[in-house]
Design a protein around this motif. Structure first.
Motif, PDB file in Angstrom:
ATOM      1  N   LEU A 335       0.860  -1.187   0.000  1.00 56.09           N
ATOM      2  CA  LEU A 335       0.000   0.000   0.000  1.00 56.09           C
ATOM      3  C   LEU A 335       0.896   1.236   0.000  1.00 56.09           C
ATOM      4  O   LEU A 335       1.870   1.289   0.761  1.00 56.09           O
ATOM      5  CB  LEU A 335      -0.899   0.010   1.228  1.00 56.09           C
ATOM      6  N   PRO A 336       0.606   2.234  -0.833  1.00 55.75           N
ATOM      7  CA  PRO A 336       1.464   3.423  -0.900  1.00 55.75           C
ATOM      8  C   PRO A 336       1.201   4.373   0.265  1.00 55.75           C
ATOM      9  O   PRO A 336       0.938   5.568   0.097  1.00 55.75           O
ATOM     10  CB  PRO A 336       1.069   4.048  -2.242  1.00 55.75           C
ATOM     11  N   LEU A 337       1.263   3.832   1.483  1.00 59.24           N
ATOM     12  CA  LEU A 337       0.934   4.588   2.693  1.00 59.24           C
ATOM     13  C   LEU A 337       1.974   4.327   3.781  1.00 59.24           C
ATOM     14  O   LEU A 337       2.608   3.260   3.803  1.00 59.24           O
ATOM     15  CB  LEU A 337      -0.441   4.174   3.241  1.00 59.24           C
ATOM     16  N   ARG A 338       2.128   5.279   4.669  1.00 64.45           N
ATOM     17  CA  ARG A 338       2.834   5.065   5.920  1.00 64.45           C
ATOM     18  C   ARG A 338       2.132   5.864   6.999  1.00 64.45           C
ATOM     19  O   ARG A 338       1.458   6.857   6.704  1.00 64.45           O
ATOM     20  CB  ARG A 338       4.314   5.451   5.814  1.00 64.45           C
ATOM     21  N   LEU A 339       2.264   5.417   8.231  1.00 62.72           N
ATOM     22  CA  LEU A 339       1.684   6.175   9.333  1.00 62.72           C
ATOM     23  C   LEU A 339       2.313   7.558   9.363  1.00 62.72           C
ATOM     24  O   LEU A 339       3.521   7.707   9.152  1.00 62.72           O
ATOM     25  CB  LEU A 339       1.921   5.452  10.651  1.00 62.72           C
ATOM     26  N   ALA A 340       1.505   8.558   9.632  1.00 69.04           N
ATOM     27  CA  ALA A 340       2.005   9.921   9.438  1.00 69.04           C
ATOM     28  C   ALA A 340       1.586  10.881  10.542  1.00 69.04           C
ATOM     29  O   ALA A 340       1.432  12.069  10.307  1.00 69.04           O
ATOM     30  CB  ALA A 340       1.553  10.450   8.077  1.00 69.04           C
ATOM     31  N   TRP A 341       1.391  10.357  11.756  1.00 68.90           N
ATOM     32  CA  TRP A 341       1.290  11.315  12.846  1.00 68.90           C
ATOM     33  C   TRP A 341       2.618  12.070  12.945  1.00 68.90           C
ATOM     34  O   TRP A 341       2.660  13.231  13.313  1.00 68.90           O
ATOM     35  CB  TRP A 341       0.995  10.594  14.156  1.00 68.90           C
ATOM     36  N   ALA A 342       3.719  11.371  12.572  1.00 68.90           N
ATOM     37  CA  ALA A 342       5.042  12.013  12.594  1.00 68.90           C
ATOM     38  C   ALA A 342       5.937  11.380  11.532  1.00 68.90           C
ATOM     39  O   ALA A 342       5.795  10.188  11.205  1.00 68.90           O
ATOM     40  CB  ALA A 342       5.693  11.855  13.971  1.00 68.90           C
ATOM     41  N   ILE A 343       6.865  12.187  10.957  1.00 67.68           N
ATOM     42  CA  ILE A 343       7.899  11.690  10.049  1.00 67.68           C
ATOM     43  C   ILE A 343       9.193  12.449  10.363  1.00 67.68           C
ATOM     44  O   ILE A 343       9.184  13.478  11.032  1.00 67.68           O
ATOM     45  CB  ILE A 343       7.528  11.884   8.559  1.00 67.68           C
ATOM     46  N   THR A 344      10.324  11.930   9.867  1.00 66.91           N
ATOM     47  CA  THR A 344      11.590  12.627  10.095  1.00 66.91           C
ATOM     48  C   THR A 344      11.753  13.769   9.098  1.00 66.91           C
ATOM     49  O   THR A 344      11.179  13.751   8.003  1.00 66.91           O
ATOM     50  CB  THR A 344      12.799  11.686   9.948  1.00 66.91           C
ATOM     51  N   ILE A 345      12.548  14.746   9.495  1.00 66.98           N
ATOM     52  CA  ILE A 345      12.820  15.882   8.613  1.00 66.98           C
ATOM     53  C   ILE A 345      13.532  15.417   7.348  1.00 66.98           C
ATOM     54  O   ILE A 345      13.267  15.917   6.250  1.00 66.98           O
ATOM     55  CB  ILE A 345      13.638  16.947   9.364  1.00 66.98           C
ATOM     56  N   HIS A 346      14.435  14.431   7.480  1.00 72.18           N
ATOM     57  CA  HIS A 346      15.119  13.899   6.297  1.00 72.18           C
ATOM     58  C   HIS A 346      14.114  13.381   5.278  1.00 72.18           C
ATOM     59  O   HIS A 346      14.265  13.609   4.079  1.00 72.18           O
ATOM     60  CB  HIS A 346      16.087  12.779   6.689  1.00 72.18           C
ATOM     61  N   LYS A 347      13.088  12.669   5.759  1.00 64.19           N
ATOM     62  CA  LYS A 347      12.100  12.092   4.844  1.00 64.19           C
ATOM     63  C   LYS A 347      11.158  13.153   4.275  1.00 64.19           C
ATOM     64  O   LYS A 347      10.466  12.913   3.289  1.00 64.19           O
ATOM     65  CB  LYS A 347      11.303  10.990   5.541  1.00 64.19           C
TER      66      LYS A 347
END
Length: 511
Positions: A335-347
């Motif tokens: 699935l073209p999804l990831r959990l996104a309450w938070a992500i890294t600045i690099h990403k």
């Protein structure tokens, strides 16, 4: 420089460093250039310094394309291996244009290695073996990983960059941030004119309440991101579904591809989960960075409501592939999804966000705060949790270099017209680009060969092959090997005679 001027310079065949602040349209100009170059019959290799950046462009990493992998240097043994690698020789010689995006994160040593490999495999001592090279990036963004050293191995300090001496296309128009203070703040950071008033503006965003809206949280460390996402997912009392990544291909290639894909190997979702799309599908209405929330499951697949327009989508698996030499070497589906309450600045580098909650209290490298803040379209969308001195630092050596880039670009812009509209170009530029006189000479050569051997002319070479010869004008065996229809046996049989014919014709064009 305007976007249309930069496109004009790129289409002229010049080596270029395409740069400018976030939101200036670098990706737009690059995509437009690649599209037009391919319509003109050019073979374009689109690469990036990182797998994450490569997925934004539907390209591959420069490590993968070059065949150099994770090598930090080229030994004599490596050079001998490269020289004997027919697969790489064909790839390098079949390429007309090499694009390297996110060059700020590329080590100078890596660029030197690619330059050396191009010269060797293309048997050409010109920079990068005579390829047109397009470097893209913002040097104020995240620098190359230094592995504990204080000195960064910037690409622009490399021997390869000096040899290439690219034309500078510094985009000056702004297409992302609103005129509400954020753009002024980012400009002040870039110019080294960051004052107390800018800090006060930034501090005014501390403690601001998002007011219940769902926003992306940007953190400096993976451990914080994983902890936040896991905590929020566990807090949901709805049933969960788990999706495992499917893979196909050789294990080494699969692992290489997985590293470049933002989708996780194992994805757990629940109704209420905050998610981010990690692929582009314009037909379905989402792009890399689109935010949404899982609102239901339709059979096996989640149903996601997009936050920016309330559109509801059933999300099915997306397939990413690793292609080399025209063949698919590996595929992964998830699935073209990831959990996104938070992500890294690099990403987050390369994304555009309406709003973000940003924690810069543990920033650890120059450019980190700049990248995080420049992801957001307006100051109202910045919700700042913390800030440390490192967060607002940009590498000091970049300031002076950047001023020189602006001056060079301004001089180039003063003598550059905007590119012509696409519909004013040649209808079939791929065919228009070959040398008609050489094509006729090659046909006469083919007829003579066929008569001598008492065989049909097509058995020597098809018209399409002769046309490609007349377009590429190969003057070495390596260059000849890049022409479709010329394998080792034909090169051994016809190579010397063809190279002599093409070389003699090329000389007439220079006199």
């Amino acid at each position: 420089m305007r976007q249309a001027q930069a496109l004009s310079v790129l289409l002229s065949g010049a080596n270029v460093f395409l740069t400018g602040p976030p939101g200036a349209g670098k990706t737009y100009v690059l995509n437009e250039f690649v599209q037009r170059a391919r319509k003109r019959g050019k073979t374009v290799a689109v690469t990036a310094s990182t797998g994450i950046a490569a997925t934004h462009l539907s390209g591959t990493t420069i490590h993968s394309w070059s065949g150099l992998g994770i090598r930090d240097s080229l030994s004599q043994h490596d050079l001998e291996w490269l020289g004997a690698n027919d697969r790489l020789r064909k790839r390098y010689n079949a390429t007309d244009i090499l694009v390297i995006d996110e060059v700020s994160m590329l080590h100078g040593a890596r660029l030197d290695m690619v330059n050396m490999a191009c010269k060797l495999l293309r048997q050409n001592d010109k920079p990068f073996g005579g390829l047109q090279v397009v470097l893209v990036g913002d040097l104020f963004q995240l620098p190359p990983v230094s592995r504990g050293h204080e000195v960064f191995d910037f690409a622009h300090l490399s021997q390869a960059w000096e040899e290439l001496s690219p034309q500078i296309c510094y985009l000056s128009e702004q297409h992302r941030q609103a005129e509400d203070g954020l753009l002024d703040l980012l400009t002040a950071l870039r110019s080294g004119d960051f004052e107390e008033e800018h800090l006060a503006l930034l501090n005014s965003r501390k403690g601001q309440d998002p007011g219940g809206i769902t926003i992306t949280r940007l953190y400096t460390h993976n451990r914080d991101v994983d902890s936040i996402n896991d905590r929020h997912l566990k807090a949901l009392v709805t049933d969960s579904k788990t999706y495992n990544m499917a893979t196909k291909g050789a294990q080494a290639k699969v692992e290489q591809l997985i590293k470049s894909v933002l989708a996780p190997d194992k994805l757990q979702l629940k109704v209420g989960a905050e998610v981010m799309f990690v692929a582009n599908n314009f037909a379905e209405g989402f792009v890399n960075g689109s935010r949404g929330q899982v609102i239901d499951f339709n059979g096996t697949w989640p149903v996601v409501r997009l936050l920016d327009n309330d559109r509801v989508l059933k999300v099915e698996p997306h397939t990413w592939s690793l292609t080399e030499d025209g063949r698919v070497r590996a595929e992964v589906s998830q699935l073209p999804l990831r959990l996104a309450w938070a992500i890294t600045i690099h990403k987050s580098q390369g994304m555009s966000l309406d709003a973000a909650e940003i924690d810069l209290s543990q920033a650890f490298t120059p450019g980190m705060g700049y990248v995080a803040l420049s992801r957001v379209r307006s100051l109202d969308g910045v919700f700042l949790l913390g800030l440390n001195p490192t967060a607002l630092q940009l590498h000091p050596d970049i300031y002076e270099f950047d001023r020189g880039l602006k001056q060079d670009s301004a001089g180039l812009a003063a003598r550059t017209e905007d590119v012509a509209d696409e519909d004013q170009e040649v209808d079939d530029p791929g065919e228009a680009s070959y040398d008609a006189a050489l094509f006729q000479a090659l046909r006469e050569w083919r007829y003579a060969q066929a008569k001598t051997q008492a065989i049909a002319p097509y058995m020597v070479a098809h018209d399409a092959t002769l046309m490609e010869l007349a377009r590429r004008m190969p003057q070495t065996s390596a260059q000849l090997s890049a022409v479709k229809g010329f394998g080792p046996m034909k090169i051994e049989k016809y190579g010397p005679e063809l190279i002599t014919l093409v070389t003699a014709h090329a000389k007439t064009l220079t006199h």
